[in-house]
Design a protein around this motif. Structure first.
Motif, PDB file in Angstrom:
ATOM      1  N   ASN A 145       0.848  -1.194   0.000  1.00 28.13           N
ATOM      2  CA  ASN A 145       0.000   0.000   0.000  1.00 28.13           C
ATOM      3  C   ASN A 145       0.880   1.240   0.000  1.00 28.13           C
ATOM      4  O   ASN A 145       1.808   1.356   0.824  1.00 28.13           O
ATOM      5  CB  ASN A 145      -0.906   0.024   1.233  1.00 28.13           C
ATOM      6  N   ASP A 146       0.614   2.161  -0.913  1.00 36.86           N
ATOM      7  CA  ASP A 146       1.344   3.423  -0.962  1.00 36.86           C
ATOM      8  C   ASP A 146       1.172   4.131   0.382  1.00 36.86           C
ATOM      9  O   ASP A 146       0.045   4.397   0.804  1.00 36.86           O
ATOM     10  CB  ASP A 146       0.784   4.282  -2.092  1.00 36.86           C
ATOM     11  N   PRO A 147       2.277   4.441   1.091  1.00 39.08           N
ATOM     12  CA  PRO A 147       2.140   5.040   2.425  1.00 39.08           C
ATOM     13  C   PRO A 147       1.530   6.438   2.410  1.00 39.08           C
ATOM     14  O   PRO A 147       1.110   6.926   3.461  1.00 39.08           O
ATOM     15  CB  PRO A 147       3.573   5.072   2.945  1.00 39.08           C
ATOM     16  N   VAL A 148       1.453   7.103   1.252  1.00 35.83           N
ATOM     17  CA  VAL A 148       0.851   8.431   1.158  1.00 35.83           C
ATOM     18  C   VAL A 148      -0.590   8.349   0.670  1.00 35.83           C
ATOM     19  O   VAL A 148      -1.508   8.927   1.272  1.00 35.83           O
ATOM     20  CB  VAL A 148       1.684   9.341   0.227  1.00 35.83           C
ATOM     21  N   LEU A 149      -0.804   7.610  -0.426  1.00 33.81           N
ATOM     22  CA  LEU A 149      -2.114   7.587  -1.057  1.00 33.81           C
ATOM     23  C   LEU A 149      -2.994   6.439  -0.589  1.00 33.81           C
ATOM     24  O   LEU A 149      -4.185   6.414  -0.896  1.00 33.81           O
ATOM     25  CB  LEU A 149      -1.948   7.520  -2.584  1.00 33.81           C
ATOM     26  N   CYS A 150      -2.422   5.490   0.143  1.00 32.45           N
ATOM     27  CA  CYS A 150      -3.230   4.393   0.687  1.00 32.45           C
ATOM     28  C   CYS A 150      -2.644   3.934   2.013  1.00 32.45           C
ATOM     29  O   CYS A 150      -2.283   2.774   2.181  1.00 32.45           O
ATOM     30  CB  CYS A 150      -3.283   3.226  -0.308  1.00 32.45           C
ATOM     31  N   PRO A 151      -2.517   4.833   2.986  1.00 41.48           N
ATOM     32  CA  PRO A 151      -1.929   4.451   4.277  1.00 41.48           C
ATOM     33  C   PRO A 151      -2.807   3.431   5.001  1.00 41.48           C
ATOM     34  O   PRO A 151      -4.020   3.612   5.116  1.00 41.48           O
ATOM     35  CB  PRO A 151      -1.865   5.782   5.039  1.00 41.48           C
ATOM     36  N   GLY A 152      -2.173   2.363   5.468  1.00 42.81           N
ATOM     37  CA  GLY A 152      -2.922   1.336   6.188  1.00 42.81           C
ATOM     38  C   GLY A 152      -3.957   0.620   5.354  1.00 42.81           C
ATOM     39  O   GLY A 152      -4.858  -0.023   5.898  1.00 42.81           O
ATOM     40  N   GLY A 153      -3.844   0.711   4.015  1.00 39.69           N
ATOM     41  CA  GLY A 153      -4.797   0.046   3.141  1.00 39.69           C
ATOM     42  C   GLY A 153      -6.070   0.830   2.897  1.00 39.69           C
ATOM     43  O   GLY A 153      -6.992   0.315   2.263  1.00 39.69           O
ATOM     44  N   LYS A 154      -6.117   2.089   3.349  1.00 40.70           N
ATOM     45  CA  LYS A 154      -7.288   2.939   3.157  1.00 40.70           C
ATOM     46  C   LYS A 154      -6.955   4.047   2.178  1.00 40.70           C
ATOM     47  O   LYS A 154      -5.966   4.772   2.352  1.00 40.70           O
ATOM     48  CB  LYS A 154      -7.750   3.537   4.487  1.00 40.70           C
ATOM     49  N   VAL A 155      -7.800   4.224   1.142  1.00 39.81           N
ATOM     50  CA  VAL A 155      -7.536   5.221   0.119  1.00 39.81           C
ATOM     51  C   VAL A 155      -7.608   6.621   0.714  1.00 39.81           C
ATOM     52  O   VAL A 155      -8.576   6.973   1.392  1.00 39.81           O
ATOM     53  CB  VAL A 155      -8.531   5.090  -1.044  1.00 39.81           C
ATOM     54  N   ALA A 156      -6.568   7.424   0.456  1.00 42.27           N
ATOM     55  CA  ALA A 156      -6.527   8.808   0.908  1.00 42.27           C
ATOM     56  C   ALA A 156      -6.889   9.723  -0.244  1.00 42.27           C
ATOM     57  O   ALA A 156      -7.086   9.283  -1.390  1.00 42.27           O
ATOM     58  CB  ALA A 156      -5.133   9.132   1.442  1.00 42.27           C
ATOM     59  N   ALA A 157      -6.977  11.004   0.044  1.00 41.39           N
ATOM     60  CA  ALA A 157      -7.304  11.991  -0.980  1.00 41.39           C
ATOM     61  C   ALA A 157      -6.291  11.928  -2.104  1.00 41.39           C
ATOM     62  O   ALA A 157      -5.077  11.923  -1.866  1.00 41.39           O
ATOM     63  CB  ALA A 157      -7.317  13.386  -0.363  1.00 41.39           C
ATOM     64  N   GLY A 158      -6.786  11.831  -3.343  1.00 44.53           N
ATOM     65  CA  GLY A 158      -5.910  11.729  -4.508  1.00 44.53           C
ATOM     66  C   GLY A 158      -5.478  10.315  -4.823  1.00 44.53           C
ATOM     67  O   GLY A 158      -4.787  10.089  -5.817  1.00 44.53           O
ATOM     68  N   GLY A 159      -5.882   9.370  -3.994  1.00 49.03           N
ATOM     69  CA  GLY A 159      -5.485   7.990  -4.197  1.00 49.03           C
ATOM     70  C   GLY A 159      -6.501   7.177  -4.949  1.00 49.03           C
ATOM     71  O   GLY A 159      -7.648   7.604  -5.158  1.00 49.03           O
ATOM     72  N   SER A 160      -6.089   5.983  -5.362  1.00 50.95           N
ATOM     73  CA  SER A 160      -6.955   5.054  -6.076  1.00 50.95           C
ATOM     74  C   SER A 160      -6.794   3.665  -5.480  1.00 50.95           C
ATOM     75  O   SER A 160      -5.664   3.216  -5.229  1.00 50.95           O
ATOM     76  CB  SER A 160      -6.596   5.027  -7.559  1.00 50.95           C
TER      77      SER A 160
END
Length: 950
Positions: free
Chosen positions: A679-694
């Protein structure tokens, strides 16, 4: 470099050592009267016999030969060699792997196990990599399905005693080191395919640190392959092996060995072995435990056919339903529906077994100069060609569709993103979209790896001045590896024939699964083929040693001293074709060239002292000087105590120093795909999609990872201990047990992607991001990772029972690992690796591994059953319902009959119950669904072997 060694670069110390070493040879040639003796070669012991006990009771015999132990123990080591890089002790005395002192018996304080090649062949084993399965202390191997991603080895296979790393197990042939592999990061270890198995008589495995004797790269142990000696006659062997499941994979082996001249009577002997092996491939789609997709296997990719596309937070697919072959909706795994697809890349191109062919040759000639001295020369050649198949090439966002072009989403042919795909209405039709495409119509990528090896040794051995024994040799080792792209690799962005240019010109639709003939031809025209990488390692070596008895100091027997020296010049040359690399982005290579070298000078000594009639002390020390990383002194001390005729106690302590290899230091950065499930540590931290992520692009997926060398590496250092006993309570039973422990500091390696993401600040320069913030790739160089602490026990039980009904035999070898804890950084937390697949190391260390052999032999007939067992472990990702990888148990069986005319027929079956590999959710090595390093997906095989001796 032109391959010619420049002796003018050698230091004065090296030249002096060379001259001193050959001074005794000059005197030796003039000696004609003292201690005249011959080779006195004796057949080796039964397979898997321990050579450390000199009790009179016999050891367990092999199913085909019930030999008494009193003769077997020294005989097993008669052809082995031990000295600084290799002394081979001849002319009456024998040597055991792990000691440099010639002695009249093979009893030492070291845990050495001998495997008879004859008995291994009866079990259907025809190659040195297959031998690894017989060694319980070997923690990993290169299985036939290990062929994807960063695990492509070009067909190379490696040993790894104690799980300390393949570069810490020293591989010897007749006691002298072989060249290391030259393909990418595997340049730290010796490819076992170098060794033609048909020429091997027996194998000695020293399960103890030996840096004080052989060099600093023997921390984990030593595997010494001993070739046939003084052969007068010959044999021809033909074996055919066939899986009982459909899907191909048949293999065959043909070998011929011939020797002439009796060294004892004629004063000379020549011997040569030529062999040829080949094997067919097995595609994963012929094995239902891999495909169709198991819903719990999350080895999927965001590169799909038809293509996913990305712009900002939008990650979508233009074909609703994800109905193309191998495609799966993201909702299949419980993800929030985004209108994107996953790809089951394993189903599109992977192998359970690779196609390969390998011719090899080994030749040796020995000549008795006089009764005290002999000279021998040997040449080894092998060439293994392996074809590896992996999924069609991914684009991973490198190709863009420009606004206003024919296939831009919303421009008429390709639909614009739906409300589900773009809930915020953020799609900008003035900006390009990047493609996450897989070129399925071009077919899987096929790569060819060619590993070629040459080895020449000129050895002088003999005696002078009333019992001084010398052994000195020149050797040259060369290993070259070529890596060719055969088909399936696509030129994505370079020039007018690239896929990018054809999409821009409106000639190719990446969103349509029904391609026209013209579009298919575009993919064929965009393919890149040719040799993309070529590597070569060379080692020019001189070694020499002298040993002699120096007196009965304590009235318990003669003390002995050995002194030796070694000079080694190593080179590494790697060339990557910049033109092909630019047009082969999924290869991960770039146009780089390495040309590096180093000099290593070493001196060593060994002192063996009988203190009491039943107590013996052995002390070793070695000094090595590396021209690039400094010098080191490594001591080792061992004790052997025999309080009773039936009981021998032994113990040892050793220190080691493992210099970073030339590859560790200088390997250029090259991209590969990380393990899955990241999981991308910026766009999907902890496996949860963040702002700007997919969800599909940034979560539970693979990323580009740039790995390479680090010139700031420090050497690894080690301490190791062992203590054990050999017990023969009754005449036909031998029990051996040894406790061992190793501490390794400043270990060299590449941290796992999971560790990097979890422990590196998100603003670190190792993360390289695209303009939209998505992760392009991350850098993961070799590092000094911290400490490793491991310990456990080796046990071995051998028994044989002669009777009127034949000889029955039993052999058990097992390794129990108590502890394997390691740090990814200095002073960091320790991670347990025993019985646990560690995402920090992407490996598992088995709690218990064993091999059991039951045999029967009478007259010309032999029968045998072999059991292989590895204990279960906690799985990598532990998806619901799959928290544990189960125990892996397979059985082999064989039988043979020897006719009076020299013919012998052997038939057998491996994995006779056709057991599937145990399920694992790991995505790092080989195929999804199981771990190809620890289990085979081939299934049951049957084989027949016809041998003729003359």
């Amino acid at each position: 470099m032109d391959g010619t060694f420049d002796w003018t670069r050698a230091s004065k110390a090296s030249i002096c050592a060379f001259l001193l070493a050959f001074a005794p040879l000059t005197g030796a040639l003039a000696q004609t009267s003292d201690d005249a003796s011959d080779d006195g070669y004796v057949a080796p012991a039964a397979p898997a016999s321990d050579t450390s006990s000199d009790a009179a009771a016999p050891a367990a015999a092999a199913p085909a030969a019930a030999a008494p132990a009193a003769a077997a123990a020294p005989a097993a080591a008669a052809a082995s060699a031990s000295a600084a890089s290799a002394p081979t002790t001849n002319l009456n005395n024998v040597a055991v792997t792990g000691t440099a002192i010639a002695r009249p018996d093979a009893a030492t304080a070291l845990p050495v196990t001998v495997y008879s090649a004859k008995e291994l062949r009866q079990q259907g084993i025809t190659s040195t990599p297959q031998l690894l399965q017989q060694i319980a202390g070997n923690d990993t191997s290169s299985g036939p399905g290990l062929n994807t991603g960063s695990q492509i080895t070009g067909g190379a296979s490696f040993a790894d005693l104690r799980g300390l790393g393949a570069n810490k197990t020293l591989i010897l042939l007749n006691g002298r080191r072989l060249a290391t592999n030259s393909l990418e990061g595997n340049g730290a270890a010796t490819d076992l395919n170098t060794i033609p198995f048909a020429a091997i008589d027996h194998v000695e495995v020293l399960r103890d640190g030996a840096s004080a004797l052989y060099g600093t790269d023997a921390i984990g142990g030593v595997i010494n392959f001993i070739t046939k000696k003084n052969l007068n006659g010959g044999n021809v062997d033909l074996q055919y092996t066939m899986p009982t499941r459909s899907g191909g994979g048949n293999s065959s082996t043909l070998s011929a060995t011939f020797g002439k001249g009796d060294f004892d009577k004629d004063g000379w002997n020549v011997m040569g072995t030529i062999s040829y092996q080949r094997s067919g491939e097995i595609n994963t789609n012929s094995r239902d435990f891999i495909t169709p997709l198991n819903p719990n296997i999350q080895a999927v990719s965001s590169n799909t056919f038809s293509s996913n596309y990305n712009q900002g937070s939008i990650f979508a697919n233009a074909q609703p339903g994800c109905n193309a072959k191998g495609e799966i909706p993201d909702s299949y795994f419980g993800d929030p529906t985004s209108g994107a697809c996953y790809e089951n890349y394993t189903a599109l191109g992977a192998e359970v077994q690779q196609k390969y062919e390998e011719p090899s040759f080994f030749g040796q000639a020995s000549y008795k100069i006089n009764d005290k001295n002999k000279v021998s020369a040997s040449y080894l050649y092998s060439r293994k060609t392996t074809y590896s198949i992996s999924a069609p090439a991914p684009t991973s966002g490198s190709i863009e569709v420009q606004p206003g072009t024919k296939y831009y989403p919303g421009n008429g042919i390709t639909p614009a993103p739906t409300a589900v795909q773009d809930p915020d209405g953020s799609f900008d039709p003035t900006k390009p979209v990047s493609l996450y495409y897989r070129t399925v119509p071009a077919g899987p990528r096929v790569n060819k790896g060619v590993n070629e090896n040459h080895r020449v040794v000129l050895d002088f051995t003999g005696r002078f001045l009333n019992g001084f024994h010398y052994d000195t040799a020149f050797s040259y080792n060369q290993s070259s590896s070529d890596y060719d792209e055969v088909r399936g690799e696509i030129n994505q962005t370079e020039g007018p024939n690239s896929l990018q240019a054809q999409i821009n010109d409106g000639n190719y639709n990446p969103f349509d699964t029904n391609l026209s003939d013209a579009e298919r031809q575009i993919l064929l025209n965009a393919q890149t083929t040719g040799q993309i990488e070529a590597g070569k390692t060379r080692a020019y070596v001189w070694d020499g040693k002298i040993d002699h008895e120096i007196g009965n100091w304590f009235g318990a027997g003669q003390s002995a001293l050995a002194l030796g020296a070694q000079y080694r010049h190593e080179t590494l040359d790697v060339h990557i074709d910049p033109y092909l690399a630019a047009r082969s982005p999924s290869s991960g290579l770039s146009g780089n060239k390495i040309s590096e070298s180093r000099d290593v000078e070493g001196v060593f000594g060994e002192l063996n002292v009988p203190i009491l009639d039943n107590l013996e002390l052995d002390a070793q020390a070695r000094y090595d000087n590396y021209s690039d990383v400094g010098d080191t002194i490594n001591p080792k001390v061992s004790l052997r105590y025999q309080p009773l005729k039936q009981l021998t106690l032994r113990a040892s302590y050793a220190e080691g120093f493992h210099a970073p290899t030339l590859f560790d230091l200088y390997e250029p950065l090259s991209n590969t795909y990380s393990e899955g499930g990241l999981n991308d540590p910026v766009l999907c931290p902890g496996g949860k999609v963040a702002a700007g992520g997919s969800q599909v692009r940034d979560c539970n997926t693979q990323f580009q990872e740039a790995e390479g060398g680090n010139q700031n590496l420090k050497p690894e250092k080690s301490k190791s201990w062992s203590a054990g006993f050999v017990l023969q309570p009754i005449k036909y039973v031998t029990l051996t047990a040894d406790f061992w422990a190793v501490e390794l500091s400043q270990q060299i390696g590449v941290p796992s992607g999971a560790y990097i993401f979890a422990n590196t600040p998100t603003d670190s320069s190792i993360y390289h991001r695209n303009d939209d913030g998505s992760l392009d790739y991350f850098v993961n160089r070799n590092e000094n990772l911290g400490k490793l602490e491991t310990n456990g026990e080796d046990v071995q039980l051998d028994a044989h029972l002669p009777s009127d009904y034949g000889t029955f035999t039993f052999s058990l070898q097992g390794t129990y690992t108590n502890k394997y804890d390691f740090q990814n950084v200095k002073d960091g937390p320790y991670y347990n690796n025993v019985g646990v697949y560690s995402l920090q190391s992407n490996t598992v260390v088995f709690r218990w591994k064993q091999n059991i052999t039951l045999g029967w032999h009478k007259g010309p007939m032999s029968l045998g059953v072999v059991n292989h067992y590895s204990s279960g472990y906690q799985d990598a990702y532990q998806y619901p319902g799959h928290y544990k990888v189960h125990d892996y148990v397979t059985w082999d069986t064989y039988g043979s009959y020897a006719f009076d005319n020299g013919l012998q027929l052997t038939v057998g079956s491996n994995n006779v119950f056709d057991v599937d590999p145990v399920y694992s959710d790991q995505t790092y090595a080989g195929n999804a669904g199981y771990d190809a390093r620890y289990a085979s997906g081939v299934g049951r095989t049957v084989y027949g072997r016809l041998s003729y001796s003359f």
